[in-house]
Design an enzyme around this catalytic site. Sequence first.
Site, PDB file in Angstrom:
ATOM      1  N   GLU A   1       0.837  -1.208   0.000  1.00  0.00           N
ATOM      2  CA  GLU A   1       0.000   0.000   0.000  1.00  0.00           C
ATOM      3  C   GLU A   1       0.874   1.262   0.000  1.00  0.00           C
ATOM      4  O   GLU A   1       0.804   2.104   0.890  1.00  0.00           O
ATOM      5  CB  GLU A   1      -0.966   0.000   1.182  1.00  0.00           C
ATOM      6  CG  GLU A   1      -2.035  -1.066   1.071  1.00  0.00           C
ATOM      7  CD  GLU A   1      -3.112  -0.965   2.128  1.00  0.00           C
ATOM      8  OE1 GLU A   1      -4.257  -1.364   1.850  1.00  0.00           O
ATOM      9  OE2 GLU A   1      -2.816  -0.500   3.246  1.00  0.00           O
TER      10      GLU A   1
ATOM     11  N   GLU B   1      -6.297  -6.881  -1.842  1.00  0.00           N
ATOM     12  CA  GLU B   1      -6.857  -6.905  -0.484  1.00  0.00           C
ATOM     13  C   GLU B   1      -8.316  -6.498  -0.549  1.00  0.00           C
ATOM     14  O   GLU B   1      -8.665  -5.480  -1.161  1.00  0.00           O
ATOM     15  CB  GLU B   1      -6.129  -5.928   0.453  1.00  0.00           C
ATOM     16  CG  GLU B   1      -4.730  -6.327   0.839  1.00  0.00           C
ATOM     17  CD  GLU B   1      -4.161  -5.422   1.931  1.00  0.00           C
ATOM     18  OE1 GLU B   1      -4.959  -4.873   2.730  1.00  0.00           O
ATOM     19  OE2 GLU B   1      -2.927  -5.258   1.971  1.00  0.00           O
TER      20      GLU B   1
END
Length: 361
Positions: free
Chosen positions: A142, A252
């Site tokens: 991320e 995710e």
Amino acid sequence: MNSSTNQPFVLGMDVSFMDEIEQHGGTYRDVDGKEEDLLTILKLNDVSAIRLRIWNDPVGGYCNLERTVEVAKRIKAQGLQFLLDFHYSDRWADPANQWKPKAWENLSYEQLKLAVCTYTADVLRTLKEHDALPDMVQVGNEITPGMLWDDGRVGGEEHDTDEQWQRFAGLVKYGIAAVKSVDPSIQIMIHIDRGGDNAESRKFYDRFEALGVEFDVIGLSYYPWWHGTLDALRDNLNDLATRYGKPINVVETAYPWTLEQPEGIEWIMNQEDMLLPGYPATVEGQTRYLKDMLQIIREVPGGLGHGFYYWEPAWIPSKEEWSVGHPNNWGNLTMFDFKGRKLESFKALTAAQELNVTTFV
């Protein structure tokens, strides 16, 4: 099947907490109630790939190299694909936390690039020695705001400069070079968190394209209560596929099967107004969410919908207290109930796998 990559649609799970849960007495069961190895249950229920995070030197040891080798060997023994997610930190790396490992805190920028390269290559060589190499690697987790702060920090008025983006890209390039030096066939994923945010996604990948960062797969996190509607996800995936021509993986995601909170526990997602309309916090609602999200990924133009990974579907409340500071705030977002029994929402994966088989025929 993904027509662009000539690969089956990925049905993946991130089970990085599995090792710790097992050590604390957690067990798993299929619907028949029989206790079974988690990876066996997942494979029997149409999971094709496993994702693991790796931390440099975490407190307690879980998710370090030694423990990652042991779990990776189990993944390979099951014949599952393996995605390794380098956080380049001793703890969580995410949009709010991209902190250097303690051992790297005082390095210069040039030393930091070399540390990224050496560490990445050493991890992969160790896995190779145990016949447990990943099929794909994430260089960072991320990394929308950069990584290895403050050297590789981007975003905001202070850090959103050409110089900072070049420093950030330099760190990523050294990580990619290290992966390719061990095995050129390992695919590279670049992962950000903006599943429903097309403007920020384009800003990020435009920068990486301009800076010459060479990678194979776009990875996005998509949690509806943070990242928007399914329509926003669809619009972003479709635009990114058309714009960059790369496979895209929703690497995710999760959705609640209940809002019930056992005494003493507070879930991270615990309010009705955080739900998507039409998708209640029930097993049926979770199943519908997965089916509809997977259909959106499948319909990405050019066959560039690569697949997905469910984040920590097996993070059940442990039988004992956690020893290294990981109290469970996720147990209603899993695909197993509080006692480790598989939920019926795995039917969404079975339906997707049947489409894989049909495509091959």
